[in-house]
Design an enzyme around this catalytic site. Structure first.
Site, PDB file in Angstrom:
ATOM      1  N   ALA A  35      -9.513 -32.502   1.687  1.00 26.76           N
ATOM      2  CA  ALA A  35     -10.154 -32.056   2.898  1.00 26.76           C
ATOM      3  C   ALA A  35      -9.908 -33.231   3.843  1.00 26.76           C
ATOM      4  CB  ALA A  35     -11.340 -31.936   2.672  1.00 26.76           C
ATOM      5  N   ASP A  36      -9.908 -32.909   5.293  1.00 29.05           N
ATOM      6  CA  ASP A  36     -10.196 -33.867   6.216  1.00 29.05           C
ATOM      7  C   ASP A  36     -11.407 -33.731   6.805  1.00 29.05           C
ATOM      8  OD1 ASP A  36     -10.192 -31.792   8.034  1.00 29.05           O
ATOM      9  OD2 ASP A  36      -8.183 -32.161   8.625  1.00 29.05           O
ATOM     10  N   SER A  37     -11.830 -34.704   7.773  1.00 32.48           N
ATOM     11  CA  SER A  37     -13.361 -34.910   8.047  1.00 32.48           C
ATOM     12  C   SER A  37     -13.882 -33.647   8.800  1.00 32.48           C
ATOM     13  CB  SER A  37     -13.441 -35.964   8.969  1.00 32.48           C
ATOM     14  OG  SER A  37     -12.554 -35.989   9.972  1.00 32.48           O
TER      15      SER A  37
END
Lengths: 78, 245
Positions: A35-37
């Site tokens: 996941a990215d932020s």
């Protein structure tokens, strides 16, 4: 409890496109599940809707792993 | 050419010259529009002129609680919110050395902070929809500065930096964030200038005339359209060549 875990797992699998077997308690959304932020923000939004709860920003920051999410939501629903 | 049928758009400052024209043009392209502004009467008049697909959503942007509530009200009225146009703006001009804290703060509050809050408030729905358009109205003076407008220029420059930062964050979700920077446009705001000021301004505009609100609205329409999906983080200057940036 298991019901919560299953529903959270379904959201994570759908949103991040990861295999269900990888979504384990200590799996970090960012480090282990890719996941990215912004994904983590979207996951929290999806949890809020699925469970009809509000997750404040400071609490959202503590939700780093699948287990964190299940724990937080179980407490919120209790 | 640009079709916004089925899209919903919230326009702040729709009671003003530029905002009203933006609303007309987006509505003309098929969008359902939410008309926001502090003065209800001109909003009602515009809604009556537009007929169907127009909703009046009064909001005082210096009242932050009202600002926070506006995106939700717009979604309740229109069912969704695909396009946000932050057009509302105020001026409190004064020489820098005479500018009061209140003159500074009120311009920052309405022109920058309310824009921030509205952008933030519409993101959730746009992220879920994987489609969104945010168009923030800046100003040529945000890039060039202008004597007597330290507060306004700061806010308008701030809008550009904020738009770019947000554009980075949400580009992967199909949301574009752009700014339009008008030069001198014929509106109530520029009517306040005296003849000397106007002729001085004309001397700086290669096109030799002030712009028309419709020329700003056309830029907004483009950035709001599906065709502009690959344009994000940019500032479209519409100023008759006054500043070629």
């Amino acid at each position: 409890m298991s019901d919560v875990a299953d529903r959270v797992k379904k959201i994570v699998v759908e949103h991040l496109g990861v295999e269900e077997s990888k979504v384990v308690d200590n799996a970090s959304f960012i480090d282990d599940l890719g996941a990215d932020s912004l994904d983590t923000v979207e996951l929290v939004m999806a949890f809020e809707e699925e469970f009809g709860i509000e997750i404040p920003d400071d609490a959202a920051e503590t939700i780093q792993t699948f287990g964190d999410a299940v724990g937080f939501i179980s407490n919120a629903n209790a | 050419m640009f079709d916004l049928t089925g899209k919903t758009a919230l326009i702040t400052g729709a009671s003003g010259g530029i905002g009203g024209e933006i609303a007309r043009v987006l509505h003309g392209a098929g969008a359902t529009v939410g008309l926001s502004g502090t003065r209800t009467e001109p909003l009602e008049a515009l809604a009556a002129e537009l007929g169907e697909r127009a909703h009046v959503l009064p909001c005082n942007l210096s009242d932050f609680a009202a600002v926070d509530a506006l995106p939700k009200q717009a979604i309740e009225a229109m069912g969704s919110l695909d396009i946000l146009v932050n057009n509302a703006g105020i001026t409190r001009d004064n020489l820098f050395m005479r500018m009061s804290d209140d003159e500074w703060q009120s311009v920052i509050d309405v022109n920058l902070t309310a824009t921030f809050k509205l952008c933030k408030g519409v993101l959730r729905g746009m992220m879920k929809a994987r489609w969104g358009r945010i168009v923030n109205i800046s100003s040529v003076v945000g890039a060039t500065g202008n004597p007597g407008q330290g507060n306004y220029a700061a806010a308008k420059a701030g809008v550009i930096g904020m738009s770019k930062s947000l554009a980075y964050e949400v580009a992967s979700r199909g949301i574009t964030v752009n700014a339009v920077a008008p030069g001198f446009i014929t509106t109530a705001m520029t009517d306040k200038l005296n003849d000397d000021q106007k002729s001085a301004i004309m001397g700086q505009i290669p096109a030799g005339r002030m712009g028309d609100p419709a020329e700003i609205a056309a830029a907004v329409l483009y950035l709001a359209a599906p065709e502009a999906g690959y344009v994000t983080g940019t500032t479209l200057h519409v100023n008759g060549g006054m500043a070629m940036l």
